[in-house]
Scaffold this motif. Structure first.
Motif: not given
Length: 325
Positions: A5-23, A118-123, A161-165
């Protein structure tokens, strides 16, 4: 390790700041940016080396958000969304004002889907908006189905990079055009033509060409470094051995009926008998033969039913002419 959940929250912040997230999604890993941020969207094209005219898919968290992103939702689109979302189905509809033209390749249509991971939907839920996310690889190359594939190919160009297996389906989503009177499949994928026809109650066309540009239509796509040669199943062994004798480092995709055949080649992949398993493993098989140093891969097309249609589509693109430098 699965993203927390911490990883996902950080990734959401990165998206808001204009960054790129691999999901991770159920199909392949995507390279995500805020769909409403033209600068962030442009960075996707830059990192991938993707032509700016090649449209992206907008990922949303739920079917009830579709009206926020498109001009109108025809009854056919509602029906397909109800049947297949979350899932590997992308719908092409008229672009809503919320979607910048940078995300659509300049088109007045937009491709939208709800991923089933689940990781993509949570993000998407944590971010609260849409995410444009083509496959997280260099344009035209083999799509990634693990977080390791993403890191190996894109490295520091991705902020998170969010790892979802390992991805469950293994090939991209089916893209269906629902802007006209009758829906048509623009790219075969994780939802089969048979499933679509069962849901709609009528045949669905798979046109060889279309006036609507969508991902995966480039003449060469999903391609390993090795050249891919397609032959009839009964000729796979002979073609591979001829190429090996001619000095190539040959990789072979052995069809299930030839799984026990002895073949003189540099590397051999014995294909699974299930089309679902073949689709799940396809990109991994191509990467494996690249890693083993093959310069040529000999394969045959599977039966084009169920997920075999998507696998055949990917192999044809992989064997097509390579993009110019």
């Amino acid at each position: 390790m699965t993203a927390t959940a911490t990883d996902i929250g950080r990734a959401a912040d990165v998206l808001r700041a204009g960054g790129l997230v691999a999901l991770p999604t159920e199909t392949v890993y995507g390279l995500g940016a805020n769909a409403e941020d033209p600068v962030a969207v442009a960075r996707i094209f830059q990192v991938k080396g993707r032509p700016p005219s090649h449209p992206l898919i907008v990922h949303i968290a739920a079917a009830d958000q579709l009206d926020d992103w498109v001009e109108e939702v025809p009854a056919t689109a509602r029906l397909l969304a109800e049947h297949f979302w979350p899932g590997p189905l992308t719908l092409v509809l008229r672009r809503g004002r919320r979607v910048p033209l940078e995300a659509t390749g300049g088109l007045e249509t937009v491709a939208v889907r709800v991923p089933d991971h689940p990781v993509a939907l949570a993000l998407l839920s944590a971010f609260g908006g849409g995410v444009t996310a083509p496959s997280a690889n260099r344009f035209g190359s083999v799509s990634p189905t693990t977080a390791g594939h993403v890191r190996a190919e894109l490295g520091d160009a991705v902020d998170v990079v969010l790892d979802g297996g390992s991805c469950q389906v293994g090939v991209e989503s089916t893209i269906v055009d629902v802007t006209g009177e009758m829906p048509s499949i623009l790219r075969p994928g994780g939802v089969t033509r048979e499933d679509l026809e069962a849901a709609l109650g009528h045949p669905v066309a798979v046109p060889s060409t279309s006036g609507v540009r969508v991902p995966g239509q480039h003449p060469s796509h999903y391609a390993p470094r090795a050249r891919v040669v397609l032959v009839e199943p009964e000729n796979v062994v002979a073609e591979a051995e001829l190429a090996q004798e001619a000095g190539h480092q040959v990789g072979v995709f052995l069809p299930p009926g030839l799984a026990d055949a002895a073949v003189k080649a540099h590397a051999v992949v014995a294909l699974p008998g299930s089309l679902d398993a073949y689709a799940h493993g396809l990109y991994g098989f191509l990467r494996e033969l690249d890693q083993q140093g093959c310069d040529l891969i000999v394969a045959s097309l599977p039966v084009e039913e169920g997920l075999g249609l998507a696998v055949a589509n990917r192999l044809r693109r992989a064997a097509g002419p390579r993009p110019s430098a």
